[in-house]
Design a protein around this motif. Structure first.
Motif, PDB file in Angstrom:
ATOM      1  N   SER A 178       6.854  -8.556 -72.378  1.00 56.30           N
ATOM      2  CA  SER A 178       7.813  -7.501 -71.702  1.00 56.30           C
ATOM      3  C   SER A 178       8.074  -6.559 -72.620  1.00 56.30           C
ATOM      4  O   SER A 178       8.442  -6.914 -73.712  1.00 56.30           O
ATOM      5  CB  SER A 178       9.085  -8.485 -71.023  1.00 56.30           C
ATOM      6  OG  SER A 178      10.093  -8.576 -71.799  1.00 56.30           O
ATOM      7  N   ALA A 179       8.500  -5.404 -71.871  1.00 54.31           N
ATOM      8  CA  ALA A 179       8.941  -4.307 -72.739  1.00 54.31           C
ATOM      9  C   ALA A 179       9.907  -3.631 -71.703  1.00 54.31           C
ATOM     10  O   ALA A 179       9.183  -3.230 -70.669  1.00 54.31           O
ATOM     11  CB  ALA A 179       7.931  -3.415 -73.165  1.00 54.31           C
ATOM     12  N   LYS A 180      10.907  -3.129 -71.931  1.00 58.16           N
ATOM     13  CA  LYS A 180      11.902  -2.568 -70.853  1.00 58.16           C
ATOM     14  C   LYS A 180      12.694  -1.371 -71.519  1.00 58.16           C
ATOM     15  O   LYS A 180      12.975  -1.015 -72.668  1.00 58.16           O
ATOM     16  CB  LYS A 180      13.088  -3.562 -70.555  1.00 58.16           C
ATOM     17  CG  LYS A 180      12.434  -4.896 -69.751  1.00 58.16           C
ATOM     18  CD  LYS A 180      13.680  -5.639 -69.107  1.00 58.16           C
ATOM     19  CE  LYS A 180      12.900  -6.781 -68.420  1.00 58.16           C
ATOM     20  NZ  LYS A 180      14.101  -7.891 -68.094  1.00 58.16           N
ATOM     21  N   SER A 181      12.799  -0.574 -70.430  1.00 57.81           N
ATOM     22  CA  SER A 181      13.397   0.690 -70.863  1.00 57.81           C
ATOM     23  C   SER A 181      14.505   0.917 -69.776  1.00 57.81           C
ATOM     24  O   SER A 181      14.386   0.614 -68.518  1.00 57.81           O
ATOM     25  CB  SER A 181      12.438   1.822 -71.054  1.00 57.81           C
ATOM     26  OG  SER A 181      12.979   3.165 -71.006  1.00 57.81           O
ATOM     27  N   VAL A 182      15.340   2.110 -69.991  1.00 54.25           N
ATOM     28  CA  VAL A 182      16.201   2.619 -68.631  1.00 54.25           C
ATOM     29  C   VAL A 182      15.119   3.457 -68.095  1.00 54.25           C
ATOM     30  O   VAL A 182      15.680   3.955 -66.820  1.00 54.25           O
ATOM     31  CB  VAL A 182      17.549   2.912 -69.267  1.00 54.25           C
ATOM     32  CG1 VAL A 182      18.556   1.906 -69.773  1.00 54.25           C
ATOM     33  CG2 VAL A 182      17.368   4.202 -70.277  1.00 54.25           C
ATOM     34  N   ASN A 183      14.331   4.139 -68.578  1.00 52.08           N
ATOM     35  CA  ASN A 183      13.626   5.178 -68.116  1.00 52.08           C
ATOM     36  C   ASN A 183      12.408   4.449 -67.027  1.00 52.08           C
ATOM     37  O   ASN A 183      11.455   3.847 -67.658  1.00 52.08           O
ATOM     38  CB  ASN A 183      12.785   6.008 -69.244  1.00 52.08           C
ATOM     39  CG  ASN A 183      12.102   7.078 -68.861  1.00 52.08           C
ATOM     40  OD1 ASN A 183      10.800   7.032 -68.529  1.00 52.08           O
ATOM     41  ND2 ASN A 183      12.740   8.342 -68.661  1.00 52.08           N
ATOM     42  N   ILE A 202       3.100 -11.003 -67.630  1.00 54.11           N
ATOM     43  CA  ILE A 202       3.851  -9.822 -68.026  1.00 54.11           C
ATOM     44  C   ILE A 202       5.146 -10.060 -66.971  1.00 54.11           C
ATOM     45  O   ILE A 202       5.216  -9.984 -65.712  1.00 54.11           O
ATOM     46  CB  ILE A 202       3.268  -8.319 -67.710  1.00 54.11           C
ATOM     47  CG1 ILE A 202       2.381  -8.396 -68.730  1.00 54.11           C
ATOM     48  CG2 ILE A 202       4.384  -7.378 -67.697  1.00 54.11           C
ATOM     49  CD1 ILE A 202       1.322  -7.015 -68.126  1.00 54.11           C
ATOM     50  N   HIS A 203       6.320 -10.093 -67.557  1.00 55.96           N
ATOM     51  CA  HIS A 203       7.732  -9.824 -67.205  1.00 55.96           C
ATOM     52  C   HIS A 203       8.056  -8.547 -67.075  1.00 55.96           C
ATOM     53  O   HIS A 203       8.070  -7.580 -67.862  1.00 55.96           O
ATOM     54  CB  HIS A 203       8.603 -10.724 -67.882  1.00 55.96           C
ATOM     55  CG  HIS A 203       9.930 -10.535 -67.336  1.00 55.96           C
ATOM     56  ND1 HIS A 203      10.517 -11.145 -66.424  1.00 55.96           N
ATOM     57  CD2 HIS A 203      10.970  -9.701 -67.924  1.00 55.96           C
ATOM     58  CE1 HIS A 203      11.982 -10.892 -66.059  1.00 55.96           C
ATOM     59  NE2 HIS A 203      12.035 -10.092 -67.102  1.00 55.96           N
ATOM     60  N   ILE A 204       8.387  -7.793 -65.854  1.00 57.53           N
ATOM     61  CA  ILE A 204       8.750  -6.857 -65.278  1.00 57.53           C
ATOM     62  C   ILE A 204      10.190  -6.439 -64.972  1.00 57.53           C
ATOM     63  O   ILE A 204      10.799  -7.318 -64.544  1.00 57.53           O
ATOM     64  CB  ILE A 204       7.633  -5.852 -64.361  1.00 57.53           C
ATOM     65  CG1 ILE A 204       7.885  -6.984 -63.003  1.00 57.53           C
ATOM     66  CG2 ILE A 204       6.514  -5.880 -64.974  1.00 57.53           C
ATOM     67  CD1 ILE A 204       7.101  -6.030 -61.906  1.00 57.53           C
TER      68      ILE A 204
END
Length: 358
Positions: A178-183, A202-204
């Motif tokens: 997983s890769a997270k952003s506020v965008n 993949i964790h979204i």
């Protein structure tokens, strides 16, 4: 698309305790306990509430030794698989695994010693658990204050690629990425690259998406874009406030793509216009109230005129289309009754209960 449902991208299966993700399994809904982990009673109660509203996996913070000691007691009474959230300490990861974590989440930006991670991997192998490599844009190792926004996706991808290679070298492939952003746009872009480059589930989700009333739209925009492309094996909608709201939001987003069937009525309401013959909003709210507590996936339509009404009624289990001073009630697309406006709510509520009882 299969019957309007997005075709899922092919990923390998990874087990998280009793749950399985990837390889065509249903998209698992996650949330996170928002209590202090050391408050065993409050955390356990929150997990029970999440289980009741249909959550599949719960993440629990494990930042200190006291947390991992409490984690063992929480895991012993939890029915859902628990994920230990680890950031800085390999020792906390090992303690959490020994305490009964079904999966651990590590953040590459905050955990940099491969010597320590060797011990974590060995412990995970010995206990047959999975590991989520969870990158947060705010903690990318090579992120600098002047790093252009356009370069952040590449930095996240490079960091993930390094970690995946190192885990594979060590013979560990029970991975979730997983890769997270506020965008919204960067979240979509990085998950597309993961889907094109790796076969792991993949964790979204967006990170810190906002207050409940503010975070739903950007979360739906990002998650909807990914889900429509078949990307995503597990999902969390990160919202401030009670975690049940995260679960409900995730279920609603998945249901809109046909990826989840809610065991409760769905009410379609026309947006109203100058053709409306009745107070549609008031009627719809009262019908929604009448349908509360029904555990059946009914499709109910409340339409304000006879222009689009019959068409919506054709797809609904039960529908009302307003006329002048009266309403036409349809069941399964067939006209059931014509009812005077003052009796419409009572009769429609009666028909909902009859349909729910069948």
């Amino acid at each position: 698309m299969n019957n309007g449902i997005p075709e899922r991208r092919k990923t390998r299966e990874v087990r998280i305790g009793s749950a399985a993700i990837g390889a065509g399994n249903p998209v698992a809904v996650q949330s996170m306990a928002k209590t202090l982990t050391t408050d065993i009673e409050a955390t356990s109660e929150q997990i029970r509430r999440l289980e009741k509203c249909g959550c599949d996996i719960v993440r629990v913070a494990a930042a200190s030794k006291k947390d991992t000691e409490a984690f063992a007691k929480i895991a012993a009474q939890a029915n859902l698989p628990l994920v230990a959230d680890i950031h800085f300490s390999a020792q906390r990861a090992i303690e959490a695994i020994d305490a009964g974590a079904a999966k651990i989440r590590i953040n590459p930006g905050n955990m940099r010693s491969w010597k320590e991670l060797d011990d974590v991997i060995a412990c995970a192998k010995a206990n047959s658990i999975s590991i989520r490599i969870g990158i947060n844009e705010a903690s990318i190792r090579n992120l600098k204050e002047d790093t252009p926004s356009r370069d952040r996706v590449s930095l996240m991808f490079d960091e993930m690629s390094e970690y995946v290679r190192e885990f594979e070298k060590r013979g560990f492939e029970e991975l979730v990425l997983s890769a997270k952003s506020v965008n919204v746009n960067r979240t979509i872009a990085i998950n597309r690259r993961f889907s094109e480059s790796f076969e792991y589930p993949i964790h979204i989700g967006l990170t810190h998406s906002g207050l409940p009333e503010d975070g739903l739209v950007p979360s739906a925009a990002a998650m909807g874009s990914l889900l429509s492309e078949g990307i995503g094996d597990t999902i969390r909608i990160s919202l401030a406030g009670e975690p049940e709201n995260e679960v409900t939001a995730a279920q609603d987003i998945l249901a809109s793509f046909g990826l989840y069937e809610k065991n409760s009525p769905k009410i379609v309401v026309c947006p109203t216009c100058g053709r409306c013959m009745i107070d549609v909003l008031s009627l719809a709210r009262k019908i929604k109230q009448a349908a509360q507590g029904i555990e059946k996936p009914l499709n109910i339509a409340v339409m304000g005129c006879i222009v689009n009404g019959p068409g919506e009624a054709a797809d609904a289990d039960l529908a009302v289309c307003a006329g002048s001073g009266k309403g036409y009630i349809y069941r399964g697309g067939r006209k059931l009754a014509v009812v005077q406006e003052e009796n419409l709510l009572e009769e429609f509520s009666k028909q909902i209960k009859l349909l729910a009882a069948e």
